[in-house]
Scaffold this motif. Structure first.
Motif, short mmCIF file in Angstrom:
data_model
loop_
_atom_site.label_atom_id
_atom_site.label_comp_id
_atom_site.label_asym_id
_atom_site.label_seq_id
_atom_site.Cartn_x
_atom_site.Cartn_y
_atom_site.Cartn_z
N TYR A 1 12.50 -23.02 0.45
CA TYR A 1 11.77 -22.66 1.67
C TYR A 1 10.29 -22.30 1.44
N GLY A 2 9.83 -22.32 0.20
CA GLY A 2 8.43 -22.04 -0.07
C GLY A 2 8.22 -20.68 -0.70
N ARG A 3 7.10 -20.54 -1.40
CA ARG A 3 6.82 -19.29 -2.12
C ARG A 3 6.34 -18.18 -1.19
N LYS A 4 5.51 -18.52 -0.23
CA LYS A 4 4.88 -17.49 0.60
C LYS A 4 5.89 -16.67 1.41
N PRO A 5 6.83 -17.28 2.15
CA PRO A 5 7.78 -16.47 2.91
C PRO A 5 8.66 -15.58 2.03
N VAL A 6 9.03 -16.08 0.86
CA VAL A 6 9.88 -15.29 -0.03
C VAL A 6 9.08 -14.12 -0.61
N MET A 7 7.81 -14.36 -0.93
CA MET A 7 6.96 -13.29 -1.43
C MET A 7 6.76 -12.21 -0.37
N LEU A 8 6.62 -12.63 0.88
CA LEU A 8 6.49 -11.67 1.98
C LEU A 8 7.74 -10.80 2.10
N ILE A 9 8.90 -11.42 1.96
CA ILE A 9 10.16 -10.66 2.01
C ILE A 9 10.19 -9.62 0.89
N GLY A 10 9.77 -10.02 -0.29
CA GLY A 10 9.78 -9.11 -1.43
C GLY A 10 8.85 -7.93 -1.25
N ILE A 11 7.64 -8.19 -0.76
CA ILE A 11 6.66 -7.11 -0.60
C ILE A 11 7.04 -6.18 0.56
N LEU A 12 7.50 -6.75 1.67
CA LEU A 12 7.93 -5.93 2.81
C LEU A 12 9.18 -5.12 2.44
N GLY A 13 10.05 -5.69 1.63
CA GLY A 13 11.23 -4.96 1.17
C GLY A 13 10.84 -3.78 0.30
N LEU A 14 9.84 -3.98 -0.53
CA LEU A 14 9.33 -2.89 -1.37
C LEU A 14 8.74 -1.79 -0.49
N SER A 15 7.97 -2.19 0.52
CA SER A 15 7.38 -1.22 1.45
C SER A 15 8.46 -0.41 2.16
N LEU A 16 9.49 -1.10 2.65
CA LEU A 16 10.59 -0.43 3.34
C LEU A 16 11.26 0.60 2.43
N SER A 17 11.49 0.22 1.19
CA SER A 17 12.16 1.14 0.26
C SER A 17 11.32 2.38 0.00
N PHE A 18 9.99 2.21 -0.08
CA PHE A 18 9.11 3.36 -0.30
C PHE A 18 9.17 4.34 0.89
N SER B 1 1.73 -1.42 0.23
CA SER B 1 2.55 -2.63 0.26
C SER B 1 2.43 -3.35 1.60
N LEU B 2 2.34 -2.60 2.69
CA LEU B 2 2.14 -3.22 4.00
C LEU B 2 0.81 -3.96 4.06
N ILE B 3 -0.23 -3.32 3.55
CA ILE B 3 -1.56 -3.96 3.51
C ILE B 3 -1.51 -5.23 2.66
N THR B 4 -0.79 -5.15 1.53
CA THR B 4 -0.66 -6.32 0.65
C THR B 4 0.06 -7.47 1.37
N SER B 5 1.08 -7.14 2.16
CA SER B 5 1.80 -8.18 2.89
C SER B 5 0.89 -8.89 3.89
N LEU B 6 -0.02 -8.14 4.51
CA LEU B 6 -0.99 -8.75 5.44
C LEU B 6 -1.95 -9.67 4.68
N PHE B 7 -2.32 -9.26 3.49
CA PHE B 7 -3.19 -10.06 2.64
C PHE B 7 -2.51 -11.39 2.29
N VAL B 8 -1.22 -11.31 1.96
CA VAL B 8 -0.44 -12.52 1.65
C VAL B 8 -0.33 -13.40 2.89
N LEU B 9 -0.06 -12.79 4.03
CA LEU B 9 0.16 -13.53 5.27
C LEU B 9 -1.08 -14.31 5.70
N PHE B 10 -2.25 -13.69 5.58
CA PHE B 10 -3.47 -14.30 6.12
C PHE B 10 -4.38 -14.96 5.09
#
Length: 390
Positions: free
Chosen positions: A67-84, A168-177
């Motif tokens: 499914y691509g690297r970007k969506p999976v990376m977003l899942i990983g970073i947002l998951g990290l943020s949620l856990s924090f 981590s949330l800020i990083t996810s936005l960086f990845v997204l855009f």
């Protein structure tokens, strides 16, 4: 054509991800203790994260192939943020365990996807350089993160978790855009039609490299788990001095990974870098047994860190060159072996330390020697295989 602009962006992403992770490292033991965790429960709390990564890293790498690297990376970073954030609001020990399980499961996507991304955007000639930059970003994140965490912990023990979650949330936005997808639709469709089995990378001569990486990971994890006690007994070093020593080691490792691994691999090949890294790490670990002051501890540990830091990027580069596609499958499996080393290494090192304070380092030397012998076996088999194919 190599996408040169994407690599610095990915470097920034992984630096931010690992800085966020590093922020909570010095705080977790005290935070868990405040909630009521015993030393044994704290050990399980740390181990459960690595266990989840061991289980799920290969799966996420495989998903990124489809499914691509970007969506999976977003899942990983947002998951990290949620856990924090979940850890920040935890008032019971079970809540901390839930947060660590969620964090380990989802953040297992980050490293294998980042390495697969590098494999997508680099030529074989520059593959090791790209892998080295990811290693350098990780190392630098672990240097700056704990310093930030220690600073914010003065406000309250929960504050670093909110800071890490926000970063981590800020990083996810960086990845997204900002970060562009590296795996084309054509490549995803091709892999979808000819998807290899989950453990297809672990076969033939390449399986030797995975075992080699496990030995390297075990020796590092055993050292990290016992060095504070060893240094206190051998040289009377304080916690502050130990923090500075690990910072110096981290910078040395980052310099090697970000600046030397690529150049040396291009000139001599990844195999020479792997062997050289193992030899240097053996020398460093042997010298650690002789340390008697802050200066010798800093020098000897940095020698070990520079040797150890060169090995993983070279292995990653060599493995991803063995297949034209399915890089996420390969890097996910490699990350899983790393996690296995982090699960087994600390308790093994602790057990050996109770027998004799030098045993974790002697065992690390022995494991590294085995790793060196394994590479010779791999080299012989690979040469024979190439000769037969020719």
């Amino acid at each position: 054509m190599e996408k040169k602009k994407a690599l610095p962006i990915l470097f920034a992403v992984m630096f931010l991800v690992m800085s966020g992770f590093g922020i909570i490292i010095p705080v977790i033991p005290f935070y868990a203790e405040e909630i009521g965790a015993s030393p044994a429960q704290l050990g399980f709390l740390m181990a459960i994260y690595s266990l989840m990564q061991f289980l799920f890293a290969p799966l996420w790498g495989r998903v990124s192939d489809r499914y691509g690297r970007k969506p999976v990376m977003l899942i990983g970073i947002l998951g990290l943020s949620l856990s924090f954030f979940l850890m920040a609001i935890s008032s019971e020990l079970w809540m901390l365990f839930v947060a660590r399980i969620i964090g380990g499961t989802l953040s297992a996507a980050n490293m294998p996807t980042a390495m697969a991304y590098v494999a997508d955007i680099t030529t074989e000639e520059n593959r090791a350089k790209g892998m080295g930059m990811i290693g350098a970003a990780t190392g630098l994140g672990f240097i700056f993160g704990p310093a930030i965490g220690g600073l914010f912990s003065q406000m309250s023990l929960s504050t670093p978790f909110y800071v890490a979650g926000s970063l981590s949330l800020i990083t996810s936005l960086f990845v997204l855009f900002v970060l562009k997808e590296s795996l084309t639709s054509e490549a995803r469709n091709k892999q979808g039609k000819n998807r290899p089995s989950l453990f297809s990378a672990f076969k033939g001569t390449t399986s030797i490299l995975f075992i080699l990486n496990l030995f390297v990971s075990l020796s590092l994890a055993g050292l990290e788990a016992t060095f504070a006690y060893f240094a206190a007994q051998k040289a009377g070093l304080s916690t502050a001095q130990l923090g500075l020593i690990f910072m110096i080691m981290g910078f040395g490792s980052a310099i090697v990974q970000g600046g030397l691994v690529g150049r040396l691999s291009k000139k001599y090949g990844e195999g020479a870098v792997i062997q050289g890294g193992i030899i240097v790490s053996i020398i460093g670990m042997a010298l650690i047994l002789l340390m008697n002051s802050f200066t010798t501890a800093a020098i000897f540990l940095t020698i070990f860190g520079m040797g150890n830091g060169a090995i993983r990027p070279a292995i990653s580069s060599m493995l991803t060159k063995t297949a034209p596609s399915g890089h996420g499958n390969i890097t996910g499996l490699l990350s899983s072996f790393d996690s296995l080393g982090r699960i087994i290494g600390p308790p093994l090192g602790g057990f050996l330390f109770t027998i004799s304070i030098g045993f974790p380092y002697i065992s690390g030397i022995i494991l590294s020697v085995f790793a060196l012998l394994l590479y010779q076996v791999y080299k012989t088999k690979a040469t024979t295989k190439n000769s037969l194919e020719a």
